[in-house]
Design an enzyme around this catalytic site. Structure first.
Site, PDB file in Angstrom:
ATOM      1  N   CYS A 114       0.853  -1.140  -0.174  1.00 41.80           N
ATOM      2  CA  CYS A 114       0.013  -0.040   0.022  1.00 41.80           C
ATOM      3  C   CYS A 114       0.795   1.134  -0.047  1.00 41.80           C
ATOM      4  O   CYS A 114       0.296   2.544  -0.305  1.00 41.80           O
ATOM      5  CB  CYS A 114      -0.918   0.158   0.979  1.00 41.80           C
ATOM      6  SG  CYS A 114      -1.650  -1.554   1.308  1.00 41.80           S
ATOM      7  N   HIS A 255      -2.955   6.584   3.920  1.00 42.93           N
ATOM      8  CA  HIS A 255      -3.477   5.323   3.231  1.00 42.93           C
ATOM      9  C   HIS A 255      -4.929   4.724   3.675  1.00 42.93           C
ATOM     10  O   HIS A 255      -4.842   4.729   5.044  1.00 42.93           O
ATOM     11  CB  HIS A 255      -2.366   4.257   3.341  1.00 42.93           C
ATOM     12  CG  HIS A 255      -2.877   2.826   3.278  1.00 42.93           C
ATOM     13  ND1 HIS A 255      -3.431   2.486   1.863  1.00 42.93           N
ATOM     14  CD2 HIS A 255      -2.494   1.729   3.867  1.00 42.93           C
ATOM     15  CE1 HIS A 255      -3.705   1.329   2.044  1.00 42.93           C
ATOM     16  NE2 HIS A 255      -3.499   0.793   3.064  1.00 42.93           N
ATOM     17  N   ASN A 285      -9.729  -0.984   1.555  1.00 41.36           N
ATOM     18  CA  ASN A 285      -8.579  -0.875   1.166  1.00 41.36           C
ATOM     19  C   ASN A 285      -8.155  -1.394  -0.063  1.00 41.36           C
ATOM     20  O   ASN A 285      -8.121  -2.269  -0.486  1.00 41.36           O
ATOM     21  CB  ASN A 285      -7.664  -1.908   2.296  1.00 41.36           C
ATOM     22  CG  ASN A 285      -6.079  -1.710   2.073  1.00 41.36           C
ATOM     23  OD1 ASN A 285      -5.782  -0.894   1.120  1.00 41.36           O
ATOM     24  ND2 ASN A 285      -5.355  -2.305   3.109  1.00 41.36           N
TER      25      ASN A 285
END
Ligand code: ACO
Length: 328
Positions: A114, A255, A285
């Site tokens: 990520c 994030h 996510n």
């Protein structure tokens, strides 16, 4: 040297929405558990005929249009992804051809989870400084195609998306890339991993039969602890390097893994809720796509205005982290 920064933003979200209630039909879970543990209410799922390059191209086309250029104007393409089009070559090669760009350098920044997109921005700034004039940077993930749909502890957390920016120098810069803080702590490499398919554990019939190809290993609590520590420290470091203060921050775009991680980072930085952008409730996510998607949305919604100081901060497998300070 002219300032280096973002010339255009773009994002793409697949149209199919999967809610927590939809997951509760498939797995022993419910909306209450998923919402209270992660803040996620729904996520997007790529259509069966969509692959990584389709999402990447859709986001890239928007970023190019926003920058007022065409693919032929690009000098370089970097794609941050852990869910590539094929094992090799990289997604960037396919994307270069799909967009109709020239024979420019195109490569993937894979494996950094990520944190990949912000890390790719860090690389892109250096490339613009040294060689290239205009660099397309894409963060794209179709996590729902590699995750284990039977594992309630991981499956409910992820979604599919792509975000893109064009990086360049000079008058068209909408957001100057001021400073970065990127790092890696390889001691944690085995804590968040998909092992099968690499040389350590190659694909085999046995592996496939026991579902090894979708065996996504995650120590959720350790990821949580390290994500909070690294994302907040990296955000502070980029401010220090830019000679700026926390009070000057207009917006932090973290994030989007989990609302509790985002809240913990916000508390560590001493910021108010209105200073932190959140869309994890709508998309879950989406790996390396979360930051560019959130940045494109925040820009489009008018949450970011000219003159604003914005901080991006991300964390992912490796463990890698990367943060950036941007002057809009
Ligand atoms: N629905 C219902 N129950 C569930 C589910 C589910 N979807 N998933 C797990 N459980 C159960 C487990 O079986 C376990 O039950 P048990 O106690 O009877 O054994 C229990 O819930 C686990 O609870 P906790 O471990 O206390 O859950 P926690 O509060 O730690 O939350 C979570 C788990 C959401 C994974 C959290 O640790 C987390 O967010 N960690 C960060 C991980 C992350 O964001 N990863 C994304 C990829 S990495 C990145 O992007 C940085």
């Amino acid at each position: 040297m002219a300032k280096i920064g973002i010339l255009g933003f773009g994002s793409y979200l697949p149209s199919r929405i999967m809610t927590n209630d939809d997951w509760a039909v498939l797995l022993d879970t419910d909306d209450e558990w998923i919402t209270s543990r992660s803040g996620i209410k729904e996520r997007r799922i790529a259509a069966a005929d969509e692959s990584t390059v389709d999402l990447a191209a859709a986001a890239a086309e928007k970023a190019l249009a926003d920058a007022g250029i065409t693919a032929a104007d690009l000098d370089e393409i970097i794609v941050a992804t852990d869910t590539p089009e094929v094992y090799f070559p990289d997604t960037a090669s396919y994307l270069q051809h799909r967009l109709g760009a020239g024979e420019v350098t195109a490569f993937d920044l894979g494996g950094s989870g990520c944190a990949g997109f912000v890390l790719a921005l860090d690389v892109a700034k250096a490339r613009v400084h040294a060689v290239s004039k205009k660099v397309l940077v894409v963060g794209v993930e179709i996590a729902t195609r590699i995750m284990n749909w039977s594992d309630r502890a991981t499956a409910v957390l992820f979604g599919d998306a792509a975000g893109a920016v064009v990086i360049g120098a000079g008058d068209g810069v909408k957001a100057e890339l001021l400073t970065f803080d990127s790092g890696t702590d390889g001691r944690y490499a085995d804590i968040l991993t998909l092992e099968t398919g690499g040389t350590r554990r190659p694909f085999s019939l046995d592996e496939a039969q026991r579902g090894g190809h979708r065996e996504f290993t995650m120590n959720g609590r350790e990821v949580f602890r390290q994500a909070v520590k690294r994302m907040s420290a990296a955000a502070e470091n980029v401010l220090d390097r830019a000679g700026r203060l926390k009070d000057e921050i207009a917006l932090v775009i973290p994030h989007q893994a989990n609302l509790r991680i985002i809240d913990a980072v916000r508390n560590k930085l001493g910021l108010g809720e209105e200073q932190v952008y959140v869309n994890v409730d709508r998309y879950g996510n989406t790996g390396s796509a979360t930051v560019p998607v959130a940045m494109a949305e925040a820009h489009q919604e008018g949450r970011i205005k000219p003159g604003d100081l914005v901080v991006l901060t991300a964390f992912g497998a490796g463990f890698h982290w990367s943060a950036a300070a941007l002057q809009f």
